[in-house]
Scaffold this motif. Structure first.
Motif, mmCIF file in Angstrom:
data_model
loop_
_atom_site.group_PDB
_atom_site.id
_atom_site.type_symbol
_atom_site.label_atom_id
_atom_site.label_comp_id
_atom_site.label_asym_id
_atom_site.label_seq_id
_atom_site.Cartn_x
_atom_site.Cartn_y
_atom_site.Cartn_z
ATOM 1 N N TYR A 14 -4.552 -68.362 13.009
ATOM 2 C CA TYR A 14 -4.492 -69.805 13.243
ATOM 3 C C TYR A 14 -5.779 -70.492 12.813
ATOM 4 C CZ TYR A 14 -0.067 -69.212 15.648
ATOM 5 O OH TYR A 14 1.242 -68.925 15.940
ATOM 6 N N ASN A 15 -6.893 -69.778 12.801
ATOM 7 C CA ASN A 15 -8.141 -70.348 12.314
ATOM 8 C C ASN A 15 -7.999 -70.691 10.831
ATOM 9 O OD1 ASN A 15 -11.013 -69.869 10.998
ATOM 10 N ND2 ASN A 15 -11.310 -70.536 13.127
ATOM 11 N N ILE A 17 -5.036 -71.166 9.256
ATOM 12 C CA ILE A 17 -3.997 -72.188 9.119
ATOM 13 C C ILE A 17 -4.544 -73.576 9.452
ATOM 14 C CG2 ILE A 17 -1.852 -73.050 10.170
ATOM 15 C CD1 ILE A 17 -0.891 -70.111 10.216
ATOM 16 N N TYR A 18 -5.251 -73.702 10.565
ATOM 17 C CA TYR A 18 -5.814 -74.999 10.946
ATOM 18 C C TYR A 18 -7.020 -75.384 10.102
ATOM 19 C CZ TYR A 18 -3.101 -75.712 15.225
ATOM 20 O OH TYR A 18 -2.097 -75.943 16.127
ATOM 21 N N ILE A 27 2.487 -77.014 8.438
ATOM 22 C CA ILE A 27 2.824 -77.065 9.856
ATOM 23 C C ILE A 27 3.831 -78.186 10.058
ATOM 24 C CG2 ILE A 27 1.965 -77.447 12.193
ATOM 25 C CD1 ILE A 27 -0.791 -76.472 11.191
ATOM 26 N N VAL A 39 0.945 -75.701 22.213
ATOM 27 C CA VAL A 39 1.523 -74.531 21.570
ATOM 28 C C VAL A 39 2.375 -73.732 22.546
ATOM 29 C CG1 VAL A 39 0.993 -72.389 20.350
ATOM 30 C CG2 VAL A 39 -0.355 -74.429 19.904
ATOM 31 N N PHE A 52 4.980 -73.427 13.218
ATOM 32 C CA PHE A 52 4.065 -72.643 12.392
ATOM 33 C C PHE A 52 4.761 -71.637 11.488
ATOM 34 C CE2 PHE A 52 1.731 -73.923 16.175
ATOM 35 C CZ PHE A 52 0.637 -74.548 15.596
ATOM 36 N N ARG A 56 2.737 -69.552 8.701
ATOM 37 C CA ARG A 56 2.494 -68.123 8.960
ATOM 38 C C ARG A 56 3.062 -67.252 7.858
ATOM 39 N NH1 ARG A 56 3.546 -68.889 14.699
ATOM 40 N NH2 ARG A 56 5.698 -68.400 14.228
ATOM 41 N N PHE A 77 -2.829 -63.520 15.399
ATOM 42 C CA PHE A 77 -2.490 -64.857 15.862
ATOM 43 C C PHE A 77 -2.679 -64.923 17.370
ATOM 44 C CE2 PHE A 77 0.114 -64.631 11.966
ATOM 45 C CZ PHE A 77 -0.343 -65.772 11.333
#
Length: 193
Positions: A14-15, A17-18, A27, A39, A52, A56, A77
Motif C-alpha cells: 500500500y505504500n 500504491i498510495y 484506486i 479501509v 484496491f 493490487r 499489504f
C-alpha cells in the motif's frame, strides 16, 4: 549471499500504491460500502467490492516482470484494520502476496521477513518510502529504495519490453527484410533501383 538463492525483494504494497501516481489512479474510490479512508469497511461490504483490486493486481504483475530471474518477490499489504480473518490469495507469476493478520501491521510482517532473510545471510531489496520501516530494518544485507524509484524502474522495464516487442514484430516481416544486404543490393541492381 548464499549461492543459488536469489535476493529477496520485499515490497510495502500500500505504500507503493498510495505513494506513486502509477497506482493511485487505479484506486476505485467509488467501490465498496464506505469511504476510501475507512479501509476496514471492506470486511463489511456484503458485495465484496474492494477499491484496491485493480491497483493490487497491477502491482503484482509489475513486480513479477521487474523481479523475473533477479529476485524472489514478496508484496506485503496491511490488513490490520480489516475485521475479517479471510485473506485473499493474490499470489501470481512467482510473486508471493502476504496480508498482515488482524491487529498486525504490514511493517511487522516486513520486519519479520527481513529478519529471517538476514539470519539466512540473504540479500534483501526493500521497497518502501516509510522512513520508520526503512530505518528499522535497513543495513547490511538490506538495501532500501523508495516506492517512487520502483515505479520509475518498472516504467523503464515496461518501455524496454515494448521496444523489444516492436522490434520483433517488425523484424523479418517483408521479403526485403529477410534478405541479407548483399543479396538485396544485387536484386535492386537487377530491378534498376
Amino acid at each position: 549471499m548464499r549461492r543459488g538463492r536469489l535476493p529477496l525483494l520485499v515490497v510495502d504494497g500500500y505504500n507503493v500504491i498510495y505513494g506513486t501516481t502509477r497506482y493511485q489512479g487505479m484506486i476505485d474510490e467509488h467501490a465498496g460500502a464506505g469511504a476510501l479512508s475507512d479501509v476496514a469497511h471492506l470486511s463489511r461490504d456484503p458485495y465484496g467490492h474492494d477499491p484496491f483490486t485493480v491497483a493490487r493486481e497491477s502491482l503484482v504483475a509489475d513486480v513479477a516482470a521487474y523481479a523475473q530471474g533477479s529476485y524472489d518477490p514478496v508484496i506485503v499489504f496491511d490488513a490490520a484494520g480489516n475485521l475479517s480473518s479471510e485473506r485473499p490469495d493474490f499470489s501470481r507469476a512467482g510473486v508471493q502476496v502476504v496480508f498482515s493478520n488482524v491487529g498486525e501491521s504490514a511493517d511487522t510482517v516486513i520486519e519479520r521477513l527481513v529478519t529471517a532473510a538476514r539470519l539466512e545471510n540473504r540479500d534483501v531489496l526493500l521497497v518502501t518510502s516509510d522512513n520508520t520501516i526503512r530505518f528499522t530494518v535497513g543495513g547490511v544485507p538490506v538495501t532500501t529504495v523508495s516506492s517512487q524509484l520502483l515505479a520509475a524502474d518498472i516504467e523503464v522495464v515496461e518501455q524496454d519490453a515494448h521496444v523489444a516487442r516492436d522490434e520483433r514484430t517488425h523484424m523479418h516481416m517483408t521479403m526485403e527484410d529477410r534478405l541479407d544486404p548483399a543479396t538485396r543490393d544485387k536484386l535492386w541492381k537487377l530491378l534498376g533501383r
